[in-house]
Design a protein around this motif. Structure first.
Motif, PDB file in Angstrom:
ATOM      1  N   LYS A 106      10.359  31.826   8.421  1.00  0.00           N
ATOM      2  CA  LYS A 106      10.242  30.618   9.240  1.00  0.00           C
ATOM      3  C   LYS A 106      11.147  29.500   8.729  1.00  0.00           C
ATOM      4  O   LYS A 106      11.048  28.364   9.191  1.00  0.00           O
ATOM      5  CB  LYS A 106       8.799  30.118   9.244  1.00  0.00           C
ATOM      6  N   MET A 109      12.995  27.141  11.205  1.00  0.00           N
ATOM      7  CA  MET A 109      12.092  26.231  11.901  1.00  0.00           C
ATOM      8  C   MET A 109      11.579  25.133  10.976  1.00  0.00           C
ATOM      9  O   MET A 109      11.405  23.982  11.389  1.00  0.00           O
ATOM     10  CB  MET A 109      10.917  27.002  12.512  1.00  0.00           C
ATOM     11  N   GLU A 110      11.344  25.485   9.729  1.00  0.00           N
ATOM     12  CA  GLU A 110      10.781  24.518   8.784  1.00  0.00           C
ATOM     13  C   GLU A 110      11.777  23.444   8.380  1.00  0.00           C
ATOM     14  O   GLU A 110      11.383  22.440   7.771  1.00  0.00           O
ATOM     15  CB  GLU A 110      10.250  25.264   7.556  1.00  0.00           C
ATOM     16  N   HIS A 163       8.753  31.488  22.394  1.00  0.00           N
ATOM     17  CA  HIS A 163       8.970  32.397  21.274  1.00  0.00           C
ATOM     18  C   HIS A 163       9.863  33.576  21.646  1.00  0.00           C
ATOM     19  O   HIS A 163      10.124  33.848  22.827  1.00  0.00           O
ATOM     20  CB  HIS A 163       7.620  32.912  20.748  1.00  0.00           C
ATOM     21  N   TRP A 171       3.476  31.216  16.194  1.00  0.00           N
ATOM     22  CA  TRP A 171       4.658  31.347  15.340  1.00  0.00           C
ATOM     23  C   TRP A 171       5.498  30.074  15.354  1.00  0.00           C
ATOM     24  O   TRP A 171       6.172  29.748  14.370  1.00  0.00           O
ATOM     25  CB  TRP A 171       5.492  32.534  15.815  1.00  0.00           C
TER      26      TRP A 171
END
Length: 411
Positions: A106, A109-110, A163, A171
C-alpha cells in the motif's frame, strides 16, 4: 429495512433491448453524431449557442456516444428502474481479496498528501451503506464514505475511488483518509463480483466465464459503470456534497471504471483514470492483446475451449469482447469515449512500459482528446502523463499527480 430516498434520478428513456452487438469499425472513423440525441442522454454537456462549430460538433459526438453506450448498459437490465433505496451497513472486519496472497504493498497510497489533523481518527465520520442499483444480488452496491466532522454542515467536494481487480473498497482506505483529512468527502465502492459482492476467491473470474457463456451480464467494466451512474444519482442529493464538484479516479480495472463513468455521466466533473485507459482495437490489430488477456486468463481459456481453438488468438479476443462488453473494441474504445469527457478536467496517468495499456495504442486517443479539449477552449484541462520505466503499477508519483489535479480543479 430499506430507506426510500426522494432522488432526482436522471431519466433513462431508451427502450429495453434484449441483446446488443456493436459492429466493429476497423477504419476508426468517429461515430456518427446525432444532433437530436440529447433527449436520450443521462447527462450531456450544454454548449453555449455562440460557441464555435467545432465545440458544438464535439458536444454532439459526446451526446451520441452516451446515447449508444446507455443503450448497451440498458440492454442487459431486466428492469430499468428500481426504487431508489439505501440500506444501512456496517464496517467490514475481514474484507475479501480474491487471488491476492500476499497482498501488494500500500506504499504508493500511503504517500498521498494529507493534512495534519489532531485526533484525525476520532474526527472521521465513517458511513457504510448499500445502494440498490437494480434487481438481484449484484444490484446491491456496497458503499464506504469517509469525511471529517463538520459542525458548519457545508457542502464539500467529493471523490469516488475505485479499486483494481480482485481487491475491494477497504483496500483504498489510505486514500480515503488522506483526502478526507483535506476536506473532501471520500467514497469507495465494491465493483461487481468484488468485496462484499463476492463469496469465494474465484467469484469475479466465474462471473466473467458465465457472461461469456450466457451473454446476460457485463461484469468486465460495463455493469459497474451502471452502478456508478446510480451512485451519482445518490451523491448529488446528499446535503454534504457539492453536486457540481464530484471527482472520480481508480487504479487498473478501477481506472477503466473511472474512464467510462466519466465519459457516460457528466456529473463526474473531474476524472483521473490511473493505469486504466488503453486502446482495445489497437491492441488486437497490433498483436498486443496478450497482457490484457493474461490478467483474466481463465475467461479467455474458457472461450478458447468453447470455440475449439488450440490457443488463444485474435479471434478469441474479439469474440470475448463482443460478448461481455459490446463495443469495447469498436465504438466505445478509447479514441471515441475518452474525448467525450471534454471539457471536464481529465488527467490520464499510465506507465510508459505498461504492457496492458501500451502507450503506442493511445496515440490516436491522445490526439482526438486534445483536439476535443482545444475545441472547447479548455486545452489546459487535459493531460496525459506516461511515467518512464513503469509498467502496470500505480506509483507514488501518480498518487501525487492525481492529488494535485483534484486540488486544482475541485478545491
Amino acid at each position: 429495512m430499506g430507506l426510500a430516498l426522494p432522488l432526482a434520478t436522471a431519466a433513462l428513456m431508451l427502450a429495453w433491448v434484449p441483446h446488443v452487438t456493436c459492429a466493429r469499425s476497423s477504419s476508426h472513423v468517429l461515430p456518427r453524431c446525432l444532433s437530436n440525441s440529447s433527449s436520450h442522454i443521462l447527462v450531456s454537456y450544454k454548449v453555449d449557442p455562440s460557441s464555435s462549430s467545432s465545440s458544438k460538433k464535439m458536444a454532439d459526438c459526446s451526446d451520441d456516444f452516451r446515447t449508444n453506450f446507455l443503450r448497451v448498459l440498458q440492454s442487459r437490465r431486466k428492469i430499468l428502474e428500481v426504487p431508489p433505496t439505501v440500506e444501512h451497513g456496517n464496517p467490514i472486519a475481514d474484507p475479501l481479496y480474491q487471488n491476492k496472497k500476499p497482498l501488494p504493498s500500500k506504499m504508493a497510497m500511503e504517500t498521498c498528501p494529507r493534512k495534519e489533523v489532531e485526533g484525525l481518527q476520532e474526527k472521521l465520520v465513517e458511513e457504510n451503506l448499500y445502494l440498490i442499483t437494480e434487481e438481484g444480488e449484484q444490484g446491491r452496491l456496497p458503499v464506504l464514505i469517509l469525511s471529517l466532522k463538520d459542525d458548519a454542515h457545508k457542502r464539500k467536494p467529493a471523490i469516488v475511488f475505485l479499486h483494481s481487480s480482485y481487491m475491494c473498497k477497504e483496500w483504498l482506505r489510505p486514500l480515503l483518509e488522506a483526502y478526507a483529512s483535506r476536506g473532501y468527502v471520500s467514497i469507495a465502492i465494491d465493483s461487481r463480483y468484488h468485496g462484499e459482492r463476492a463469496h469465494t476467491n474465484t467469484t469475479y473470474v466465474d462471473a466473467l466465464v458465465s457472461a461469456w457463456r450466457m451473454g446476460d451480464t457485463m461484469p468486465f467494466i460495463f455493469d459497474t459503470v451502471w452502478d456508478l451512474i446510480k451512485l451519482a444519482d445518490y451523491l448529488v442529493e446528499r446535503d454534504d456534497i457539492d453536486p457540481a464538484q464530484i471527482g472520480i479516479t481508480g487504479e487498473s480495472l478501477g481506472g477503466m471504471h473511472a474512464w467510462f463513468a466519466a465519459a457516460a455521466d457528466a456529473r463526474y466533473s473531474v476524472a483521473v483514470p490511473i493505469i486504466g485507459i488503453q486502446g482495445f482495437r489497437w491492441a488486437i490489430d497490433n498483436d498486443k492483446w496478450q497482457a490484457r488477456a493474461d490478467s483474466i486468463k481463465p475467461l479467455f481459456e474458457a472461450a478458447r475451449l468453447d470455440l475449439g481453438k488450440s490457443a488463444i488468438d485474435k479471434e478469441v479476443v474479439e469474440k470475448v469482447w463482443d460478448r461481455i462488453a459490446p463495443g469495447l473494441d469498436s465504438e466505445f474504445d478509447s479514441p471515441y469515449s475518452v474525448p467525450a469527457i471534454a471539457p471536464r478536467p481529465l488527467l490520464v496517468l499510465n506507465g510508459a512500459d505498461d504492457p496492458r495499456c501500451p502507450l503506442s495504442g493511445l496515440k490516436t486517443t491522445e490526439e482526438r482528446t486534445s483536439a476535443a479539449y482545444k475545441s472547447f477552449g479548455s486545452a489546459d484541462k487535459f493531460k496525459l502523463i506516461a511515467e518512464p520505466g513503469i509498467g502496470h503499477q500505480m506509483t507514488s508519483s501518480m498518487v501525487k499527480e492525481a492529488s494535485d489535479w483534484f486540488d486544482r480543479f475541485l478545491n
